[in-house]
Design a protein around this motif. Structure first.
Motif, PDB file in Angstrom:
ATOM      1  N   PHE A   1     156.314  89.623  21.481  1.00  0.00           N
ATOM      2  CA  PHE A   1     155.807  90.684  22.356  1.00  0.00           C
ATOM      3  C   PHE A   1     154.808  91.594  21.663  1.00  0.00           C
ATOM      4  CE2 PHE A   1     158.413  90.558  26.241  1.00  0.00           C
ATOM      5  CZ  PHE A   1     159.135  89.421  25.933  1.00  0.00           C
ATOM      6  N   THR A   2     155.105  91.976  20.417  1.00  0.00           N
ATOM      7  CA  THR A   2     154.165  92.874  19.746  1.00  0.00           C
ATOM      8  C   THR A   2     152.890  92.117  19.399  1.00  0.00           C
ATOM      9  OG1 THR A   2     155.397  92.411  17.722  1.00  0.00           O
ATOM     10  CG2 THR A   2     155.820  94.509  18.796  1.00  0.00           C
ATOM     11  N   GLY A   3     153.052  90.830  19.106  1.00  0.00           N
ATOM     12  CA  GLY A   3     151.875  90.001  18.857  1.00  0.00           C
ATOM     13  C   GLY A   3     151.008  89.929  20.100  1.00  0.00           C
ATOM     14  N   ALA A   4     151.650  89.913  21.255  1.00  0.00           N
ATOM     15  CA  ALA A   4     150.913  89.863  22.525  1.00  0.00           C
ATOM     16  C   ALA A   4     150.113  91.148  22.724  1.00  0.00           C
ATOM     17  CB  ALA A   4     151.887  89.651  23.687  1.00  0.00           C
ATOM     18  N   THR A   5     150.733  92.294  22.474  1.00  0.00           N
ATOM     19  CA  THR A   5     149.975  93.548  22.658  1.00  0.00           C
ATOM     20  C   THR A   5     148.876  93.659  21.615  1.00  0.00           C
ATOM     21  OG1 THR A   5     151.952  94.563  21.724  1.00  0.00           O
ATOM     22  CG2 THR A   5     151.335  95.279  23.874  1.00  0.00           C
ATOM     23  N   ASP A   6     149.134  93.121  20.429  1.00  0.00           N
ATOM     24  CA  ASP A   6     148.121  93.148  19.367  1.00  0.00           C
ATOM     25  C   ASP A   6     146.863  92.399  19.817  1.00  0.00           C
ATOM     26  OD1 ASP A   6     146.701  92.881  16.994  1.00  0.00           O
ATOM     27  OD2 ASP A   6     148.141  91.513  16.059  1.00  0.00           O
ATOM     28  N   VAL A   7     147.024  91.177  20.286  1.00  0.00           N
ATOM     29  CA  VAL A   7     145.837  90.404  20.670  1.00  0.00           C
ATOM     30  C   VAL A   7     145.210  91.001  21.930  1.00  0.00           C
ATOM     31  CG1 VAL A   7     147.071  88.589  21.961  1.00  0.00           C
ATOM     32  CG2 VAL A   7     144.875  88.079  20.928  1.00  0.00           C
TER      33      VAL A   7
ATOM     34  N   LYS B   1     158.970  84.895  23.763  1.00  0.00           N
ATOM     35  CA  LYS B   1     159.832  85.354  22.667  1.00  0.00           C
ATOM     36  C   LYS B   1     160.264  84.078  21.960  1.00  0.00           C
ATOM     37  CE  LYS B   1     163.609  88.756  22.015  1.00  0.00           C
ATOM     38  NZ  LYS B   1     164.391  88.087  20.992  1.00  0.00           N
ATOM     39  N   SER B   2     159.291  83.372  21.410  1.00  0.00           N
ATOM     40  CA  SER B   2     159.560  82.008  20.928  1.00  0.00           C
ATOM     41  C   SER B   2     159.384  81.837  19.430  1.00  0.00           C
ATOM     42  CB  SER B   2     158.617  81.037  21.653  1.00  0.00           C
ATOM     43  OG  SER B   2     157.275  81.361  21.358  1.00  0.00           O
ATOM     44  N   ARG B   3     159.043  82.909  18.735  1.00  0.00           N
ATOM     45  CA  ARG B   3     158.697  82.750  17.318  1.00  0.00           C
ATOM     46  C   ARG B   3     159.818  82.122  16.505  1.00  0.00           C
ATOM     47  NH1 ARG B   3     155.807  87.737  14.704  1.00  0.00           N
ATOM     48  NH2 ARG B   3     154.214  86.953  16.126  1.00  0.00           N
ATOM     49  N   THR B   4     161.053  82.528  16.801  1.00  0.00           N
ATOM     50  CA  THR B   4     162.161  82.012  16.005  1.00  0.00           C
ATOM     51  C   THR B   4     162.948  80.944  16.772  1.00  0.00           C
ATOM     52  OG1 THR B   4     163.517  83.840  16.800  1.00  0.00           O
ATOM     53  CG2 THR B   4     162.427  84.161  14.694  1.00  0.00           C
TER      54      THR B   4
ATOM     55  N   GLU C   1     160.794  91.218  17.718  1.00  0.00           N
ATOM     56  CA  GLU C   1     162.002  90.740  18.400  1.00  0.00           C
ATOM     57  C   GLU C   1     162.645  91.894  19.159  1.00  0.00           C
ATOM     58  OE1 GLU C   1     163.155  87.556  18.468  1.00  0.00           O
ATOM     59  OE2 GLU C   1     161.365  86.969  17.357  1.00  0.00           O
ATOM     60  N   THR C   2     162.665  93.040  18.501  1.00  0.00           N
ATOM     61  CA  THR C   2     163.241  94.232  19.118  1.00  0.00           C
ATOM     62  C   THR C   2     162.486  94.579  20.396  1.00  0.00           C
ATOM     63  OG1 THR C   2     163.745  94.989  16.888  1.00  0.00           O
ATOM     64  CG2 THR C   2     163.884  96.643  18.639  1.00  0.00           C
ATOM     65  N   SER C   3     161.168  94.532  20.328  1.00  0.00           N
ATOM     66  CA  SER C   3     160.357  94.845  21.514  1.00  0.00           C
ATOM     67  C   SER C   3     160.645  93.862  22.635  1.00  0.00           C
ATOM     68  CB  SER C   3     158.861  94.781  21.189  1.00  0.00           C
ATOM     69  OG  SER C   3     158.527  95.772  20.271  1.00  0.00           O
ATOM     70  N   GLY C   4     160.803  92.589  22.266  1.00  0.00           N
ATOM     71  CA  GLY C   4     161.105  91.580  23.272  1.00  0.00           C
ATOM     72  C   GLY C   4     162.395  91.914  23.992  1.00  0.00           C
ATOM     73  N   ALA C   5     163.414  92.265  23.211  1.00  0.00           N
ATOM     74  CA  ALA C   5     164.714  92.581  23.817  1.00  0.00           C
ATOM     75  C   ALA C   5     164.604  93.825  24.696  1.00  0.00           C
ATOM     76  CB  ALA C   5     165.754  92.791  22.711  1.00  0.00           C
TER      77      ALA C   5
END
Ligand SMILES: Nc1ncnc2c1ncn2[C@@H]1O[C@H](COP(=O)(O)OP(=O)(O)OP(=O)(O)O)[C@@H](O)[C@H]1O
Ligand SMILES: O=C(O)[C@@H](O)C(=O)CO
Length: 426
Positions: A18-24, A57-60, A369-373
């Motif tokens: 999720f944070t990666g999504a807001t970053d891009v 939320k697939s990174r891990t 991960e926290t942001s995703g949750a």
């Protein structure tokens, strides 16, 4: 508006957190692209935007699940008419030992019938550079940086060709710095040489923003890019040259929401630890969540919420599980990394719900991960992207609700990030 008359999106992004999504998304907005981040694969049609970022939320996740989710996102983005696709991975190439960056990229390539893509996590403004295929975090090799202690994806090899090859069936190659500095034409020639040598995926060096622009130009014509947010810096200019984009100077404007404010931190990165310490050192109100208490069944979320409710009217509060690497290691060896992570994420997500019920309208969340949750628990399914607080971390607005969220990647943000974010929010 019918699907026939709706304007097609230009870029479809699949982000692995999720944070990666807001970053891009923030990078695209900076280039004047109207960008919407959707949480998971939407049920309905595409919003009016130049770019849509599907936050997974697939990174891990195990490769098979990550591939399934990425393909579902791809098909939705194809239906939305995207002309190019971008698999957004972490600028520190975070991946579990089994790894899903290779499998997802290869599955997307296959679905797009594309025989060549790049992989470039570089984000020089945040200190991530790639040189001779090796990823640096500031002055350190990835494997010597704090990323070697990451609770879920410890990164112990800085050689990205090796890391990616271990996860990929096709051949992985490298486009070196000396080619990248010569610009887009030289890069394209290198891509052709690698393609002729049966290379399917090339790690590309980049140590500054000009390199990212060259790479974006050279990728004009490639259907798929696998990258951190850095390469997205160069894409709006490419789309503008095609006449696909009219940059919008107001792309980052968000409406005022007011209300109370809070910070939730479940990231244990070096940057977040420093940001939490900065908050505590200033004597600001903070409540700590202990994973051991959660494992013992203590009502830690309710206690934290009760504490916060009493203070919100006086100003922003911080609730955090953030801990130093040795503390995280101890907890993980007692509880297991997965269970510890899950308990903390669920607790913070529950607290987020309670805070919003108590009138919080501006919420900073640290950790992908926290942001995703948190975002899932809040039932937010679409975010409009506002102005950046620090590189890679914008304020965002939940669609149709008076709620703004700043989702901070663990390693991003200056030491005063939390205070700065709250000062910039309205
Ligand atoms: N004290 C703790 N002990 C063990 N695990 C923890 C603790 N605090 C947080 N965690 C877990 O560590 C993980 C941190 O991952 P998260 O993605 O949220 O942060 P990050 O990795 O720093 O951020 P990013 O993914 O954006 O780089 C989460 O699963 C969280 O629940
Ligand atoms: O690229 C990065 O470092 C971030 O956007 C991220 O993905 C952290 O989760």
């Amino acid at each position: 508006m019918s699907a026939d008359t709706r304007r097609r999106i230009t870029l479809g992004v699949i982000a692995d957190d999720f944070t990666g999504a807001t970053d891009v998304a923030s990078m695209l907005v900076r280039g004047g692209m109207k960008t919407v981040q959707v949480v998971g694969v939407p049920q309905g049609g595409a919003p009016e935007a130049d770019a849509v970022v599907v936050a997974l939320k697939s990174r891990t996740a195990p490769a098979v699940e990550a591939v399934r989710d990425a393909l579902a996102a791809l098909h939705w983005l194809q239906d939305a008419g995207a002309r190019q696709f971008y698999f957004k991975v972490c600028s520190t190439f975070d991946s579990t030992a089994k790894g899903n960056i290779g499998p997802v990229t290869e599955a997307l390539q296959q679905a797009l019938d594309s025989d060549f893509s790049i992989a470039c996590p570089a984000f020089p403004e945040n200190g991530r550079t790639v040189f001779r295929g090796h990823l640096f975090v500031g002055d350190e090799l990835l494997s010597e940086s704090s990323m070697r202690h990451h609770p879920l994806t410890p990164m112990t090899d800085a050689n990205l060709v090796r890391v990616l090859q271990a996860q990929s069936r096709g051949k992985v190659g490298l486009v070196r710095h000396e080619v990248v500095v010569r610009g887009a034409a030289a890069l394209r020639a290198a891509f052709e040489q690698l393609r002729a040598a049966q290379v399917r995926l090339a790690v590309v060096d980049a140590i500054d923003n000009d390199h990212l622009r060259h790479i974006a130009q050279a990728c004009d014509g490639l259907l798929l890019l696998t990258a951190g947010s850095g390469v997205a810096l160069g894409l709006p200019a490419v789309y503008q040259a095609h006449g696909w984009l009219q940059p919008d100077a107001k792309a980052a404007e968000l409406a005022e929401v007011g209300g109370a404010a809070a910070v939730l931190s479940g990231s244990c990165s070096a940057a977040t630890n420093a940001q939490v310490s900065h908050w505590l050192d200033a004597g600001r109100p903070a409540w700590r969540i202990d994973a051991r208490d959660l494992a013992a069944g203590a009502p830690a979320a309710e206690q934290g919420l009760a504490w916060a409710r009493e203070r919100l009217a006086q100003g922003p509060v911080l609730i955090y599980a953030t801990a130093q690497p040795h503390e995280v290691r101890d907890i993980q060896s007692e509880l297991g990394a997965e269970l510890a992570g899950h308990l903390v994420e669920q607790c913070l997500a529950h607290i987020a719900q309670g805070l919003v019920d108590a009138g919080v309208r501006r919420l900073v969340v640290a950790g992908g991960e926290t942001s995703g949750a948190v975002v899932q628990a809040l039932g937010v399914n679409q975010l409009r992207i506002g102005a950046p607080i620090d590189p890679g971390v914008p304020w965002t607005q939940a669609e149709g609700r008076p709620l703004q969220l700043a989702l901070k990647s663990g390693n991003f943000g200056a030491v005063d990030f939390f205070v700065k974010a709250l000062e910039l929010s309205r």
